[in-house]
Motif scaffolding. Structure first.
Motif, PDB file in Angstrom:
ATOM      1  N   LEU A 202       0.831  -1.205   0.000  1.00 56.28           N
ATOM      2  CA  LEU A 202       0.000   0.000   0.000  1.00 56.28           C
ATOM      3  C   LEU A 202       0.865   1.255   0.000  1.00 56.28           C
ATOM      4  CD1 LEU A 202      -1.405   2.345   1.934  1.00 56.28           C
ATOM      5  CD2 LEU A 202      -2.808   1.259   0.186  1.00 56.28           C
ATOM      6  N   ILE A 203       1.888   1.288   0.843  1.00 55.57           N
ATOM      7  CA  ILE A 203       2.775   2.455   0.916  1.00 55.57           C
ATOM      8  C   ILE A 203       3.471   2.666  -0.424  1.00 55.57           C
ATOM      9  CG2 ILE A 203       4.869   3.379   1.973  1.00 55.57           C
ATOM     10  CD1 ILE A 203       4.039   1.927   4.563  1.00 55.57           C
ATOM     11  N   THR A 204       3.933   1.576  -1.036  1.00 52.88           N
ATOM     12  CA  THR A 204       4.661   1.677  -2.299  1.00 52.88           C
ATOM     13  C   THR A 204       3.761   2.187  -3.420  1.00 52.88           C
ATOM     14  OG1 THR A 204       6.039  -0.189  -1.632  1.00 52.88           O
ATOM     15  CG2 THR A 204       6.093   0.422  -3.944  1.00 52.88           C
ATOM     16  N   ARG A 205       2.561   1.622  -3.519  1.00 47.06           N
ATOM     17  CA  ARG A 205       1.644   2.077  -4.563  1.00 47.06           C
ATOM     18  C   ARG A 205       1.135   3.492  -4.263  1.00 47.06           C
ATOM     19  NH1 ARG A 205       3.023   0.642  -8.702  1.00 47.06           N
ATOM     20  NH2 ARG A 205       1.066   1.445  -9.570  1.00 47.06           N
ATOM     21  N   GLY A 206       1.002   3.809  -2.990  1.00 52.21           N
ATOM     22  CA  GLY A 206       0.616   5.161  -2.632  1.00 52.21           C
ATOM     23  C   GLY A 206       1.677   6.174  -3.011  1.00 52.21           C
ATOM     24  N   TYR A 207       2.924   5.795  -2.825  1.00 49.91           N
ATOM     25  CA  TYR A 207       4.033   6.674  -3.210  1.00 49.91           C
ATOM     26  C   TYR A 207       4.017   6.906  -4.722  1.00 49.91           C
ATOM     27  CZ  TYR A 207       8.851   8.364  -3.708  1.00 49.91           C
ATOM     28  OH  TYR A 207       9.965   9.101  -4.018  1.00 49.91           O
ATOM     29  N   GLY A 279      -6.826  14.174 -15.290  1.00 49.76           N
ATOM     30  CA  GLY A 279      -6.928  12.859 -15.896  1.00 49.76           C
ATOM     31  C   GLY A 279      -5.954  11.847 -15.315  1.00 49.76           C
ATOM     32  N   ILE A 280      -5.656  11.963 -14.026  1.00 49.63           N
ATOM     33  CA  ILE A 280      -4.695  11.085 -13.355  1.00 49.63           C
ATOM     34  C   ILE A 280      -5.431  10.109 -12.444  1.00 49.63           C
ATOM     35  CG2 ILE A 280      -2.799  11.014 -11.664  1.00 49.63           C
ATOM     36  CD1 ILE A 280      -1.935  13.739 -12.739  1.00 49.63           C
ATOM     37  N   GLU A 281      -5.030   8.840 -12.495  1.00 45.47           N
ATOM     38  CA  GLU A 281      -5.633   7.837 -11.629  1.00 45.47           C
ATOM     39  C   GLU A 281      -4.940   7.816 -10.270  1.00 45.47           C
ATOM     40  OE1 GLU A 281      -5.646   3.985 -13.460  1.00 45.47           O
ATOM     41  OE2 GLU A 281      -7.627   4.329 -14.310  1.00 45.47           O
ATOM     42  N   MET A 282      -5.722   7.881  -9.193  1.00 48.01           N
ATOM     43  CA  MET A 282      -5.205   7.776  -7.834  1.00 48.01           C
ATOM     44  C   MET A 282      -6.137   6.847  -7.052  1.00 48.01           C
ATOM     45  SD  MET A 282      -3.892  11.658  -6.955  1.00 48.01           S
ATOM     46  CE  MET A 282      -2.971  11.117  -5.513  1.00 48.01           C
ATOM     47  N   PRO A 283      -6.083   5.550  -7.321  1.00 43.05           N
ATOM     48  CA  PRO A 283      -7.039   4.622  -6.694  1.00 43.05           C
ATOM     49  C   PRO A 283      -6.957   4.572  -5.181  1.00 43.05           C
ATOM     50  CG  PRO A 283      -5.312   3.434  -7.869  1.00 43.05           C
ATOM     51  CD  PRO A 283      -5.190   4.869  -8.272  1.00 43.05           C
ATOM     52  N   VAL A 284      -5.752   4.656  -4.606  1.00 45.05           N
ATOM     53  CA  VAL A 284      -5.632   4.615  -3.141  1.00 45.05           C
ATOM     54  C   VAL A 284      -6.270   5.856  -2.541  1.00 45.05           C
ATOM     55  CG1 VAL A 284      -4.056   4.587  -1.177  1.00 45.05           C
ATOM     56  CG2 VAL A 284      -3.571   3.159  -3.178  1.00 45.05           C
ATOM     57  N   ALA A 285      -5.944   7.022  -3.073  1.00 48.27           N
ATOM     58  CA  ALA A 285      -6.524   8.265  -2.561  1.00 48.27           C
ATOM     59  C   ALA A 285      -8.039   8.263  -2.730  1.00 48.27           C
ATOM     60  CB  ALA A 285      -5.912   9.463  -3.285  1.00 48.27           C
ATOM     61  N   ILE A 296     -18.110   3.709   1.662  1.00 49.46           N
ATOM     62  CA  ILE A 296     -17.691   2.354   1.339  1.00 49.46           C
ATOM     63  C   ILE A 296     -17.089   1.727   2.586  1.00 49.46           C
ATOM     64  CG2 ILE A 296     -15.368   3.025   0.596  1.00 49.46           C
ATOM     65  CD1 ILE A 296     -15.563   0.945  -1.640  1.00 49.46           C
ATOM     66  N   GLY A 297     -17.173   0.415   2.715  1.00 49.61           N
ATOM     67  CA  GLY A 297     -16.576  -0.283   3.846  1.00 49.61           C
ATOM     68  C   GLY A 297     -15.173  -0.763   3.510  1.00 49.61           C
ATOM     69  N   VAL A 298     -14.430  -1.164   4.532  1.00 51.90           N
ATOM     70  CA  VAL A 298     -13.052  -1.606   4.337  1.00 51.90           C
ATOM     71  C   VAL A 298     -12.983  -2.824   3.432  1.00 51.90           C
ATOM     72  CG1 VAL A 298     -11.000  -2.513   5.490  1.00 51.90           C
ATOM     73  CG2 VAL A 298     -12.278  -0.628   6.526  1.00 51.90           C
ATOM     74  N   ALA A 299     -13.841  -3.804   3.660  1.00 48.73           N
ATOM     75  CA  ALA A 299     -13.799  -5.037   2.864  1.00 48.73           C
ATOM     76  C   ALA A 299     -14.029  -4.750   1.386  1.00 48.73           C
ATOM     77  CB  ALA A 299     -14.827  -6.032   3.384  1.00 48.73           C
ATOM     78  N   GLU A 300     -14.977  -3.882   1.081  1.00 48.97           N
ATOM     79  CA  GLU A 300     -15.258  -3.552  -0.306  1.00 48.97           C
ATOM     80  C   GLU A 300     -14.123  -2.736  -0.924  1.00 48.97           C
ATOM     81  OE1 GLU A 300     -17.108  -3.228  -4.021  1.00 48.97           O
ATOM     82  OE2 GLU A 300     -17.271  -4.651  -2.365  1.00 48.97           O
ATOM     83  N   ALA A 301     -13.516  -1.844  -0.129  1.00 49.41           N
ATOM     84  CA  ALA A 301     -12.382  -1.062  -0.632  1.00 49.41           C
ATOM     85  C   ALA A 301     -11.230  -1.978  -1.025  1.00 49.41           C
ATOM     86  CB  ALA A 301     -11.930  -0.060   0.427  1.00 49.41           C
ATOM     87  N   VAL A 302     -10.940  -2.955  -0.172  1.00 44.01           N
ATOM     88  CA  VAL A 302      -9.868  -3.907  -0.465  1.00 44.01           C
ATOM     89  C   VAL A 302     -10.213  -4.717  -1.712  1.00 44.01           C
ATOM     90  CG1 VAL A 302      -8.652  -5.952   0.363  1.00 44.01           C
ATOM     91  CG2 VAL A 302      -9.098  -4.056   1.931  1.00 44.01           C
ATOM     92  N   ARG A 303     -11.457  -5.167  -1.805  1.00 45.13           N
ATOM     93  CA  ARG A 303     -11.856  -5.955  -2.967  1.00 45.13           C
ATOM     94  C   ARG A 303     -11.670  -5.172  -4.262  1.00 45.13           C
ATOM     95  NH1 ARG A 303     -15.327  -6.738  -6.681  1.00 45.13           N
ATOM     96  NH2 ARG A 303     -16.514  -4.847  -6.177  1.00 45.13           N
ATOM     97  N   GLN A 304     -12.080  -3.901  -4.245  1.00 44.00           N
ATOM     98  CA  GLN A 304     -11.971  -3.093  -5.455  1.00 44.00           C
ATOM     99  C   GLN A 304     -10.514  -2.830  -5.830  1.00 44.00           C
ATOM    100  OE1 GLN A 304     -14.436   0.398  -5.713  1.00 44.00           O
ATOM    101  NE2 GLN A 304     -16.216  -0.618  -4.799  1.00 44.00           N
ATOM    102  N   LEU A 305      -9.684  -2.552  -4.833  1.00 43.05           N
ATOM    103  CA  LEU A 305      -8.264  -2.305  -5.135  1.00 43.05           C
ATOM    104  C   LEU A 305      -7.599  -3.565  -5.677  1.00 43.05           C
ATOM    105  CD1 LEU A 305      -7.083  -0.088  -2.128  1.00 43.05           C
ATOM    106  CD2 LEU A 305      -7.315   0.606  -4.511  1.00 43.05           C
ATOM    107  N   ARG A 308      -8.466  -4.475  -9.483  1.00 41.16           N
ATOM    108  CA  ARG A 308      -8.138  -3.563 -10.571  1.00 41.16           C
ATOM    109  C   ARG A 308      -7.377  -4.315 -11.665  1.00 41.16           C
ATOM    110  NH1 ARG A 308      -7.800   1.661 -10.559  1.00 41.16           N
ATOM    111  NH2 ARG A 308      -5.636   1.693 -11.274  1.00 41.16           N
ATOM    112  N   PRO A 309      -7.466  -3.852 -12.926  1.00 44.66           N
ATOM    113  CA  PRO A 309      -6.786  -4.532 -14.027  1.00 44.66           C
ATOM    114  C   PRO A 309      -5.283  -4.673 -13.763  1.00 44.66           C
ATOM    115  CG  PRO A 309      -8.298  -2.867 -14.877  1.00 44.66           C
ATOM    116  CD  PRO A 309      -8.251  -2.681 -13.394  1.00 44.66           C
ATOM    117  N   LEU A 310      -4.736  -5.817 -14.130  1.00 46.23           N
ATOM    118  CA  LEU A 310      -3.295  -6.057 -13.981  1.00 46.23           C
ATOM    119  C   LEU A 310      -2.537  -5.165 -14.959  1.00 46.23           C
ATOM    120  CD1 LEU A 310      -3.371  -9.968 -13.726  1.00 46.23           C
ATOM    121  CD2 LEU A 310      -3.350  -8.284 -11.865  1.00 46.23           C
ATOM    122  N   LYS A 311      -1.341  -4.703 -14.543  1.00 45.72           N
ATOM    123  CA  LYS A 311      -0.602  -3.736 -15.350  1.00 45.72           C
ATOM    124  C   LYS A 311       0.890  -3.811 -15.046  1.00 45.72           C
ATOM    125  CE  LYS A 311      -1.072   0.531 -13.771  1.00 45.72           C
ATOM    126  NZ  LYS A 311      -1.671   1.793 -13.288  1.00 45.72           N
TER     127      LYS A 311
END
Length: 315
Positions: A202-207, A279-285, A296-305, A308-311
């Motif tokens: 999470l920290i790495t992707r947030g950075y 036009g920038i994606e910031m999924p964690v934010a 949204i709840g924590v469980a759903e937030a984790v599921r959505q993150l 996400r499409p593999l990249k």
């Protein structure tokens, strides 16, 4: 003489540190009893040294060599439009970390738009108020483009408080602002018991998100890799002394959150709005903004993150 507008934990800590380093300090706050008590409820056990003079009016700070604005980010613009008007000709250094919700601007732009005409700066980096007040070694970033930046650096440094200088004001501002958002997310991960591996990811992707937005707004990558970005991110994502991290832990655990200023809550909303305009994606934010708004709840937030499409990693 150094002026400090704002007698919360950070402003009081800076007053103690600078006065202990031999500086004359004037401190203004909204607590009328501070001058008599000489202590702060925000920093239990710490007492203002003799070098700190508590003043009743903001105008008493005008004669200062530099004035530090140690107010929460969302209070900076209203303060400069009202009580702070006498300071607009002074050299000002903002010590708040965030993005103004109304204008989507950082502290420097907010000060300029308020009519500030002196030298402007930004003080940020990995620091807790108690550490500074106790005289523990702390290194911060002073960001300023003016010709008196080096003089500011000298007057605000002490044996225990070391300042590094940069002219990348945008990078320093956004590093300090966005790390609070990621710290809330890191706290959610820990509070929900998702494990240290998840927090590291999470920290790495947030950075990566911090870099995407900051670089799009003209910041330099090396600034985000310095004290005001990565350094502050490491601190606030790993310690319960961080209000943002503690707030996230409470959200993750489903326990009541503390009633205190948590800069990352408003900054998450502002950052998402700003990212959308670019036009920038910031999924964690985006997930933090929805979590703190109870959308949204924590469980759903984790599921959505996690769905996400593999990249490629560097995207």
């Amino acid at each position: 003489m150094i002026g400090i507008a704002g007698a919360g934990a950070f402003g009081t800590a800076l007053a103690i540190a600078l006065a202990s380093g031999g500086r004359e300090v004037r401190l203004w706050g909204r607590d009328p009893d501070l001058a008599q008590r000489r202590d702060s409820a925000r920093l239990p056990g710490m007492v203002l040294p003799e070098g700190v003079r508590v003043v009743e009016n903001v105008s008493n700070l005008v004669e200062s060599t530099v004035v530090l604005l140690t107010l929460p980010m969302q209070q900076l613009r209203p303060f400069l439009a009202s009580e702070g008007q006498p300071l607009l000709n002074s050299d000002l250094v903002a010590c708040c970390k965030g993005i103004d919700l109304t204008t989507l601007k950082g502290p420097a732009a907010v000060m300029r738009e308020a009519g500030a005409s002196g030298q402007l700066g930004m003080l940020t980096g990995p620091s807790f108020a108690f550490d500074i007040a106790r005289g523990l070694p702390t290194a911060l970033t002073l960001a300023s483009t003016g010709n008196r930046a080096e003089a500011m650096q000298t007057v605000l440094s002490t044996q225990s408080l070391r300042l590094y200088r940069t002219d990348d004001v945008v990078g320093a501002e956004l590093g300090g602002a966005l790390k609070n958002v990621i710290a809330i997310a890191a706290g959610v991960v820990c509070g929900a018991g998702l494990g240290d591996s998840a927090r590291a990811a999470l920290i790495t992707r947030g950075y990566a998100e911090m870099q995407r937005l900051a670089l799009a707004l003209g910041a330099r990558a090396e600034t985000l890799a310095g004290l005001s970005g990565l350094g502050d991110l490491i601190l606030t994502c790993t310690s319960t002394q961080s209000r943002n991290f503690a707030h996230g832990m409470a959200l993750g655990a489903g326990t009541p959150v503390a009633q205190a200023t948590v800069e990352g809550v408003a900054t998450a909303r502002a950052a998402v709005r700003l990212a959308e305009t670019l036009g920038i994606e910031m999924p964690v934010a985006a997930m933090v903004a929805r979590l703190v708004a109870d959308e949204i709840g924590v469980a759903e937030a984790v599921r959505q993150l996690m769905s996400r499409p593999l990249k490629q990693e560097q995207e």
